[in-house]
Scaffold this motif. Structure first.
Motif, PDB file in Angstrom:
ATOM      1  N   PHE A 158       6.555  -1.536   8.299  1.00  0.00           N
ATOM      2  CA  PHE A 158       5.579  -0.469   8.054  1.00  0.00           C
ATOM      3  C   PHE A 158       5.713  -0.017   6.601  1.00  0.00           C
ATOM      4  O   PHE A 158       6.816   0.299   6.142  1.00  0.00           O
ATOM      5  N   ILE A 159       4.600   0.037   5.902  1.00  0.00           N
ATOM      6  CA  ILE A 159       4.576   0.525   4.521  1.00  0.00           C
ATOM      7  C   ILE A 159       3.943   1.913   4.528  1.00  0.00           C
ATOM      8  O   ILE A 159       2.914   2.132   5.160  1.00  0.00           O
ATOM      9  N   PHE A 160       4.535   2.865   3.808  1.00  0.00           N
ATOM     10  CA  PHE A 160       3.927   4.189   3.773  1.00  0.00           C
ATOM     11  C   PHE A 160       4.223   4.881   2.456  1.00  0.00           C
ATOM     12  O   PHE A 160       5.198   4.573   1.761  1.00  0.00           O
ATOM     13  N   VAL A 161       3.356   5.815   2.123  1.00  0.00           N
ATOM     14  CA  VAL A 161       3.584   6.728   1.013  1.00  0.00           C
ATOM     15  C   VAL A 161       2.930   8.056   1.391  1.00  0.00           C
ATOM     16  O   VAL A 161       1.724   8.124   1.631  1.00  0.00           O
ATOM     17  N   LEU A 189      10.994   0.339   7.634  1.00  0.00           N
ATOM     18  CA  LEU A 189      10.102   1.336   7.043  1.00  0.00           C
ATOM     19  C   LEU A 189      10.264   1.292   5.534  1.00  0.00           C
ATOM     20  O   LEU A 189      11.349   1.557   5.017  1.00  0.00           O
ATOM     21  N   VAL A 190       9.194   0.942   4.844  1.00  0.00           N
ATOM     22  CA  VAL A 190       9.237   0.871   3.385  1.00  0.00           C
ATOM     23  C   VAL A 190       8.539   2.100   2.809  1.00  0.00           C
ATOM     24  O   VAL A 190       7.321   2.258   2.948  1.00  0.00           O
ATOM     25  N   ASP A 191       9.313   2.960   2.184  1.00  0.00           N
ATOM     26  CA  ASP A 191       8.791   4.175   1.561  1.00  0.00           C
ATOM     27  C   ASP A 191       8.498   3.881   0.090  1.00  0.00           C
ATOM     28  O   ASP A 191       9.402   3.675  -0.706  1.00  0.00           O
ATOM     29  N   ASP A 192       7.210   3.867  -0.245  1.00  0.00           N
ATOM     30  CA  ASP A 192       6.810   3.554  -1.618  1.00  0.00           C
ATOM     31  C   ASP A 192       6.851   4.804  -2.486  1.00  0.00           C
ATOM     32  O   ASP A 192       5.859   5.237  -3.041  1.00  0.00           O
ATOM     33  N   ARG A 219      13.675   2.177   0.422  1.00  0.00           N
ATOM     34  CA  ARG A 219      13.007   3.150  -0.458  1.00  0.00           C
ATOM     35  C   ARG A 219      12.831   2.575  -1.867  1.00  0.00           C
ATOM     36  O   ARG A 219      13.808   2.165  -2.503  1.00  0.00           O
ATOM     37  N   ASN A 220      11.598   2.555  -2.309  1.00  0.00           N
ATOM     38  CA  ASN A 220      11.314   2.144  -3.689  1.00  0.00           C
ATOM     39  C   ASN A 220      11.597   3.307  -4.635  1.00  0.00           C
ATOM     40  O   ASN A 220      11.232   4.449  -4.342  1.00  0.00           O
TER      41      ASN A 220
END
Length: 321
Positions: A158-161, A189-192, A219-220
């Motif tokens: 899942f990608i989110f911002v 979970l990828v936090d952009d 986390r980016n």
């Protein structure tokens, strides 16, 4: 049993304590629990009763009773995690069955600001259970298909911002609830580089305690954009198959098997499941008819009617190219 699946990891962690507990079971009195001013016996579940009927010993019966109680205790503790965030678990409540959820006039006023911020009714989302049930719109023939037991495992990404926390967690709960455990390798979970505080420590603490070892957070350090964020999720994935999803989705039963089966047949395939709609105002699940997905010359996603040969085959379970 859904609750058993949710807490199986924590139950394993408690096995050492249970093993020690068994040593003095024979001398323990029957477990009771207080409700108001009276006490009531803890009754074994149906499966325990069935085992007892077949001659299980009193010691074994007591062990099963205590494990059943332990399951309930741990599950109540897990529910407490969501309550601390102001969220709800379980299969009841507003929006159950994918029906439209509603707010009172007073709540409607409070919902205006968040609605404008997220583009959907995030205030209402917090009133809807993370585990809510939704309809199964699959054609009957799809439900009758059988799949092998050797399907590859999938890593769901899942990608989110700056997404609403309740929506992200409902996506996670839905994926866990409706993906067979042997097929679900992990959820990433990828936090952009979100700004929202609730998406930092509160999110990480919740998933680490609720789904220990199953959900990872990447986390980016700067805003990378959709595609590079997906690549970061792919780098962290360990499953044989990776699936990329928006962080505002809900899965239905049986979604994973046909996807993984098609990829198992040919690893070069890119599969897109049939997608229904969740309305942004009331979270009603709206069925979309059979269609393929494509793009206009302006690169807007569009739904495309299946080709004539697909309709002529008369089999709605067939894939659409």
């Amino acid at each position: 049993m859904a609750s058993l699946r949710r807490v199986k990891v924590l139950l394993v962690l408690n096995l050492i304590a249970v093993a020690g507990f068994v040593l003095f079971l024979a001398k323990c009195r029957p477990i009771t629990t207080k409700s108001g001013d009276s006490f009531h016996d803890i009754h074994p579940r149906a499966e325990v009763a069935n085992l007892t009927a077949h001659g299980i010993s009193s010691i074994q019966d007591a062990v099963l009773k205590r494990l059943s109680l332990l399951e309930d205790i741990v599950y109540r503790q897990l529910n407490g995690l969501s309550k601390s965030l102001g969220l709800i678990e379980g299969y009841g409540g507003r929006g159950k069955g994918g029906l439209p959820a509603t707010l009172s006039p007073e709540e409607e006023e409070k919902a205006k600001g968040p609605h404008e911020k997220y583009g959907y009714n995030s205030y209402l989302s917090e009133k809807i259970s993370l585990d809510r049930s939704i309809p199964d719109y699959r054609p009957t023939k799809c439900k009758e298909l059988k799949y092998g037991k050797d399907l590859p495992q999938i890593s769901i990404i899942f990608i989110f911002v700056n997404e609403a926390l309740s929506v992200i967690l409902r996506s996670v709960h839905s994926a866990v609830n409706h993906t067979p455990a042997p097929l679900l390798k992990e959820i990433i979970l990828v936090d952009d580089n979100s700004d929202e505080e609730e998406l930092k420590a509160p999110l990480e603490e919740y998933v680490n305690k609720r789904y220990p070892g199953l959900v990872k957070v990447v986390r980016n350090q700067k805003r990378e954009g959709l595609i590079r964020a997906r690549i970061e999720g792919w780098k962290a994935a360990t499953g044989q198959v990776t699936g990329f999803f928006d962080a505002h989705v809900e899965f239905t039963a049986g979604w994973a098997e046909p996807v993984l089966s098609r990829i198992q047949e040919n690893r070069r395939r890119v599969i897109l499941p049939s997608i229904d709609n969740i309305k942004q105002d009331n979270f009603e699940v709206q069925r979309y008819e059979n269609s393929a997905h494509g793009y206009s010359w302006e690169l807007w996603c569009m739904y495309i009617s299946p080709p004539k040969d697909w309709w002529d085959a008369g089999d709605p379970s067939l894939p659409i190219r």
